[in-house]
Design a protein around this motif. Sequence first.
Motif, short mmCIF file in Angstrom:
data_model
loop_
_atom_site.label_atom_id
_atom_site.label_comp_id
_atom_site.label_asym_id
_atom_site.label_seq_id
_atom_site.Cartn_x
_atom_site.Cartn_y
_atom_site.Cartn_z
N ARG A 53 25.76 -7.78 12.31
CA ARG A 53 27.05 -7.43 11.41
C ARG A 53 27.03 -8.69 10.26
NH1 ARG A 53 29.67 -2.84 13.45
NH2 ARG A 53 29.82 -3.09 15.78
N TYR A 54 26.82 -8.09 9.23
CA TYR A 54 27.17 -9.07 8.24
C TYR A 54 28.16 -9.01 7.33
CZ TYR A 54 22.20 -9.22 9.41
OH TYR A 54 20.79 -9.35 10.16
N ASP A 56 29.26 -10.41 4.69
CA ASP A 56 29.11 -10.50 3.09
C ASP A 56 29.17 -8.98 2.48
OD1 ASP A 56 28.74 -13.18 2.88
OD2 ASP A 56 26.67 -13.28 2.46
N ASP A 57 28.82 -8.15 3.50
CA ASP A 57 28.99 -6.52 2.75
C ASP A 57 30.56 -6.11 3.14
OD1 ASP A 57 28.00 -4.08 2.63
OD2 ASP A 57 29.13 -3.72 4.40
N ARG A 59 32.19 -3.47 2.96
CA ARG A 59 32.65 -2.52 3.96
C ARG A 59 32.47 -3.04 5.20
NH1 ARG A 59 30.08 3.24 3.00
NH2 ARG A 59 28.32 2.40 1.83
N THR A 60 31.71 -3.91 5.73
CA THR A 60 31.54 -4.41 6.96
C THR A 60 32.88 -5.54 7.24
OG1 THR A 60 29.39 -4.22 7.09
CG2 THR A 60 30.35 -5.62 9.00
N ARG A 61 32.99 -6.07 5.97
CA ARG A 61 33.99 -6.98 6.37
C ARG A 61 35.41 -6.40 6.42
NH1 ARG A 61 32.65 -9.87 2.32
NH2 ARG A 61 34.03 -8.80 0.77
#
Length: 120
Positions: A53-54, A56-57, A59-61
């Motif tokens: 899981r990154y 910085d993205d 949508r992920t955040r």
Amino acid sequence: MRQGVDYLPRRAAELVEEALRDTRVVIVNGARQTGKSTLAEHCAADYPQVVKRYLDDPRTRASAQQDPVAFLDAPGLMLIDEVQRVPELWLAIKHRVDRDPRPGRFLLTGSARLELQALQ
């Protein structure tokens, strides 16, 4: 550990891999642009079940912020890059590892003062 074409082997990789064998949460912390993410990805590469899981993205955040508990659902190792971007994850991670004592659950990277965030 797999060696990529552009990967420069680091002594820290041995320490991270050793820590993952007996510790539930391993944190790679340091200054920006020093290879923390690359190091973590290489250390996680040999795990049969790894979720990356990154944060910085955007949508992920957003997903991590909306439901930190669901965000952490994974059967094996979870690598979370730039964990300091979602402070809400600290309590969810603590809750998860308090109930699941297996080592090698989380490999976290961050470039902020993570110790202070984790204590809040």
